[in-house]
Design a protein around this motif. Sequence first.
Motif, PDB file in Angstrom:
ATOM      1  N   HIS A 176       0.835  -1.201   0.000  1.00  0.00           N
ATOM      2  CA  HIS A 176       0.000   0.000   0.000  1.00  0.00           C
ATOM      3  C   HIS A 176       0.871   1.253   0.000  1.00  0.00           C
ATOM      4  CE1 HIS A 176      -3.379   2.621   0.799  1.00  0.00           C
ATOM      5  NE2 HIS A 176      -2.781   3.083   1.890  1.00  0.00           N
ATOM      6  N   ARG A 189       2.386   1.732  -3.456  1.00  0.00           N
ATOM      7  CA  ARG A 189       1.423   2.276  -4.426  1.00  0.00           C
ATOM      8  C   ARG A 189       1.230   3.779  -4.215  1.00  0.00           C
ATOM      9  NH1 ARG A 189      -1.332  -2.715  -3.645  1.00  0.00           N
ATOM     10  NH2 ARG A 189      -2.605  -1.769  -2.017  1.00  0.00           N
ATOM     11  N   LEU A 190       1.157   4.198  -2.955  1.00  0.00           N
ATOM     12  CA  LEU A 190       0.998   5.623  -2.661  1.00  0.00           C
ATOM     13  C   LEU A 190       2.202   6.423  -3.153  1.00  0.00           C
ATOM     14  CD1 LEU A 190      -0.492   5.617   0.967  1.00  0.00           C
ATOM     15  CD2 LEU A 190      -1.687   6.121  -1.166  1.00  0.00           C
ATOM     16  N   GLU A 191       3.391   5.834  -3.021  1.00  0.00           N
ATOM     17  CA  GLU A 191       4.609   6.513  -3.462  1.00  0.00           C
ATOM     18  C   GLU A 191       4.592   6.732  -4.975  1.00  0.00           C
ATOM     19  OE1 GLU A 191       8.088   8.492  -2.833  1.00  0.00           O
ATOM     20  OE2 GLU A 191       6.764   7.642  -1.299  1.00  0.00           O
ATOM     21  N   PHE A 192       4.105   5.724  -5.729  1.00  0.00           N
ATOM     22  CA  PHE A 192       4.064   5.845  -7.186  1.00  0.00           C
ATOM     23  C   PHE A 192       2.956   6.800  -7.639  1.00  0.00           C
ATOM     24  CE2 PHE A 192       6.531   1.847  -7.312  1.00  0.00           C
ATOM     25  CZ  PHE A 192       7.480   2.231  -8.244  1.00  0.00           C
ATOM     26  N   GLN A 193       1.876   6.896  -6.852  1.00  0.00           N
ATOM     27  CA  GLN A 193       0.758   7.755  -7.224  1.00  0.00           C
ATOM     28  C   GLN A 193       0.975   9.212  -6.831  1.00  0.00           C
ATOM     29  OE1 GLN A 193      -2.627   5.936  -5.362  1.00  0.00           O
ATOM     30  NE2 GLN A 193      -2.584   4.132  -6.682  1.00  0.00           N
ATOM     31  N   ARG A 194       2.023   9.491  -6.046  1.00  0.00           N
ATOM     32  CA  ARG A 194       2.258  10.854  -5.587  1.00  0.00           C
ATOM     33  C   ARG A 194       2.617  11.748  -6.770  1.00  0.00           C
ATOM     34  NH1 ARG A 194       6.539  11.369  -0.920  1.00  0.00           N
ATOM     35  NH2 ARG A 194       4.922  10.065   0.071  1.00  0.00           N
ATOM     36  N   PRO A 195       1.915  12.894  -6.933  1.00  0.00           N
ATOM     37  CA  PRO A 195       2.214  13.792  -8.072  1.00  0.00           C
ATOM     38  C   PRO A 195       3.564  14.468  -7.899  1.00  0.00           C
ATOM     39  CG  PRO A 195       0.635  14.807  -6.580  1.00  0.00           C
ATOM     40  CD  PRO A 195       0.839  13.402  -6.085  1.00  0.00           C
TER      41      PRO A 195
END
Length: 252
Positions: free
Chosen positions: A213, A216-222
């Motif tokens: 989780h 995934r948050l790290e990759f989704q960070r703008p």
Amino acid sequence: MENKSLVDLIRSLVSSNKEIQNLIREQKTEIAEELKLLRKELLENLLKVKEENKAFKIEVQQLKEKLNKVERESKRYKLIIHGFEEGKDEISDLGTCLDIINSKLGVECRFSDVRNFFRLGQPSVQKHRAASLEVVNYFLKKEILKNSKKLKQTQIYINHDRTDQEQAEHKLLYRHLKIAKENNKEAYIRNKVLFINGQSRTPEDLKKEEAMHLLRLEFQRPPPYPTPKRKTSSSDSKNPNHPQKEPLEVEV
């Protein structure tokens, strides 16, 4: 005569050039061989370091397991009791504790059945400190834990004295249990395993899920946006400290 000298000079230069080229080729060959040997040596050293690192990790894991085992054994006969009032000293507290076990739980426990007893932490006027109780045998501990459900309607509760690893796993399980119930899912814990809508999750499974989780948050960070440039306001033009543009000179 001059032509002959010129020819000899040219031949000498050509010969020297060939010698230089041969020397360069030899140097290139030697350098290539040295690089090849160096690369081989580096790879061997790298493999050696990897093997040593692998052996070190195994050794550390084995030491952790041994420490956990020693800690579990040291807590085998220990209980943690919360919520009962503190007396004037530990002797009176122990008497209260034994009275709870005998009268409320219906388990016979005498002073002679106690190996050690003390309060945990520093005294506080705001709340009663938990107490550590160590009994003489594991059967007695199991009986106390088995009957501790009789204290549900009170502020007193009794738990097994967990190791640091067990405590971390316990918090992890109950954190995910709370999240599941907040999402109206059927969830409960049994034998250190969390069941959500019939699917089981061990602490190791939950750790992996949390790690994925976070990934995934790290990759989704703008990406960070550049700081916007400050716009010049009309008040800046009236400010004497603000640099003013010089007027253009027009020739007539």
